[in-house]
Design an enzyme around this catalytic site. Structure first.
Site, PDB file in Angstrom:
ATOM      1  NE  ARG A  46      -1.652  -1.493   3.844  1.00 62.51           N
ATOM      2  CZ  ARG A  46      -0.997  -2.367   4.621  1.00 62.51           C
ATOM      3  NH1 ARG A  46       0.070  -1.971   5.286  1.00 62.51           N
ATOM      4  NH2 ARG A  46      -1.378  -3.619   4.732  1.00 62.51           N
ATOM      5  CE  LYS A 203      19.266  -3.670  15.412  1.00 64.47           C
ATOM      6  NZ  LYS A 203      18.471  -2.841  16.329  1.00 64.47           N
TER       7      LYS A 203
HETATM    8  N1  HSE Z   1      13.507  -2.485  16.666  1.00 58.80           N
HETATM    9  C1  HSE Z   1      14.798  -1.970  16.424  1.00 58.80           C
HETATM   10  C2  HSE Z   1      15.258  -1.193  17.640  1.00 58.80           C
HETATM   11  C3  HSE Z   1      14.758  -1.073  15.210  1.00 58.80           C
HETATM   12  O1  HSE Z   1      14.416  -0.851  18.469  1.00 58.80           O
HETATM   13  O2  HSE Z   1      16.448  -0.945  17.784  1.00 58.80           O
HETATM   14  C4  HSE Z   1      16.106  -0.691  14.685  1.00 58.80           C
HETATM   15  O3  HSE Z   1      16.839  -1.798  14.287  1.00 58.80           O
END
Ligand code: HSE
Length: 435
Positions: A46, A203
């Site tokens: 969307r 990460k």
């Molecule tokens: N959900 C992730 C955070 C978004 O709060 O860091 C960024 O990677």
């Protein structure tokens, strides 16, 4: 000069932000890339009301973008690891460079995706996957290329940091702050990824691969979230001169690599202890440079767009002046990546904060301290709080010196078995972050 043609898949918080920042900063971006960047095709279920699409082509089927012969760089901002992986692989097979903010995908399938990209002689960039707007990928991959990285530690989930900061500073409830993080677009589609530490683990794996020259090892991260951090512990930590932060730590020692994410007490005078709200920060120790600290917004539309566009500028410059694949995806040449051993979590040594509820009777503390000594754990400090009125129990907080988790587990089990100790013991690691 003919513009570099871009396709964006996903027009949510980050996709919409990227589209708008590219339009707003078109001139400066073109000057830096030495070529204009033009979004020619957007794939999204969307439209985003914040984006003025003009005559940009929009497809509901994102795979049309991956197959569009005009598109030179595909930007994947849909998230997830299934359709996003198929989309990126389709784009690579169609010989498009790829930019993604998808940490889960890179952490879990990056090894395969980078290999495929090498086979097709295209580049996959992922600056936005870690720590939002902080250029930490580039710093590790290029800026610190002359160093052996000893360790790094980071606050790499904005939502988790926002929750812990608001709980401590404003005595707000966990669920209430999480709902706000969701409404601000910080939280993952599934917010358990934020609060259970999975997003931070994704990460950390990426940072460790870049730092140590190893393949991505999501299977090997020890992961603990913030759901068991209580206002009581935030308060006691503060009384003791610490802050509780959710930290990702990657460290090379003689035995291998430690990979772990967990709540951590940090001395309040450390810069990392004072990183609050949605901000992220990563501390990297290199053998030549010493400690370096990178700080900035870890989530949100524009900060993440900033990182996506940095990758686009690199790729566009490569396309315009013909220097493809300047730097390998993980910084190290693929054939020099090493499968480093992972240190089992039971063997990882840190200092500890332990909180227990003890009956206020003679001899209890002496039994507790002798159990620590039987496990070879030395006590740095022990505080017994005064009992509340009409209570026969007291809170006891123990700070230990460095001890392996395996020994702490044994001591905790033995102490919990005492009939003078009520309930479970809370355990949180302590990191001095000084070496
Ligand atoms: N959900 C992730 C955070 C978004 O709060 O860091 C960024 O990677």
């Amino acid at each position: 000069m003919k513009p570099v043609k871009i396709g964006i898949c996903g027009l949510g918080t980050v996709g919409g932000g990227t589209f708008n920042v590219l339009a707003k900063n078109a001139a400066i971006v073109a000057a830096r890339a030495q070529v204009p960047l033009q979004v020619v095709h957007v794939g999204a279920r969307r439209n985003n009301p914040a984006c003025e699409m003009g005559d940009t082509r929009v497809s509901r089927d994102i795979f049309e973008v991956a197959r569009d012969p005009e598109v030179q760089i595909l930007v994947e901002l849909i998230g997830g690891t299934t359709v996003a992986r198929e989309l990126i692989e389709e784009a690579i097979r169609n010989r498009k460079h790829v930019v993604t903010a998808n940490k889960a995908l890179i952490a879990e399938f990056g090894n395969e995706i980078f290999a495929l990209a090498d086979d097709y002689n295209v580049t996959v960039r992922y600056e936005a996957a870690v720590a939002g707007g902080i250029p930490i990928i580039k710093a590790l991959r290029e800026g610190l290329a002359g160093n052996r990285i000893e360790w790094l530690a980071g606050i790499i989930n904005g939502t988790g940091n926002f929750i812990l900061s608001e709980m401590r500073d404003k005595s707000r409830e966990f669920a209430d702050v999480l709902a706000e993080a969701q409404s601000l677009g910080y939280a993952e589609a599934d917010p358990t990824f934020d609060v259970e530490g999975i997003d931070a683990a994704h990460k950390l794996v990426i940072l460790a691969a870049l730092a140590f020259g190893m393949p991505l090892r999501f299977d090997a991260v020890y992961t603990e979230g913030i759901t068991r951090v209580t206002p009581q512990d935030l308060g006691y930590a503060q009384e003791l001169g610490y802050r509780i932060k959710h930290l990702g730590v990657a460290r090379q020692n003689g035995e291998g690599v430690e990979l772990r994410v967990h709540p951590t007490l940090i001395p309040e005078q450390r810069l990392l202890a004072n990183v609050n709200g949605v901000m992220n920060a990563v501390l990297v120790e290199g053998d030549a440079v010493g400690p370096t600290l990178y700080y900035g917004a870890g989530a949100g539309a524009q900060p993440t767009a900033s990182a996506v566009i940095a990758d686009l500028v690199d790729l566009a410059r490569d396309l315009s002046v013909g220097q493809t694949c300047r730097v390998p995806a993980l910084g190290f040449a693929r054939d020099s990546l090493r499968d480093l051993p992972i240190v089992p979590i039971e063997k990882v040594e840190t200092a500890w904060y332990l909180r227990m509820e003890a009956q206020d009777k003679p001899g209890v503390m002496s039994r507790v301290t002798s159990i620590f000594s039987e496990q070879g754990i030395s006590i740095e400090g022990l505080i017994q709080k005064a009992p509340a009125a009409a209570q026969t129990c007291v809170a006891v907080i123990v700070l230990t010196n460095k001890a392996a988790q395996g020994n702490v587990d044994k001591a905790v089990r033995a102490i919990e078995a005492l009939d003078t100790i009520n309930g479970d013991i809370t355990r949180i690691r302590v990191e001095a972050l000084d070496g």
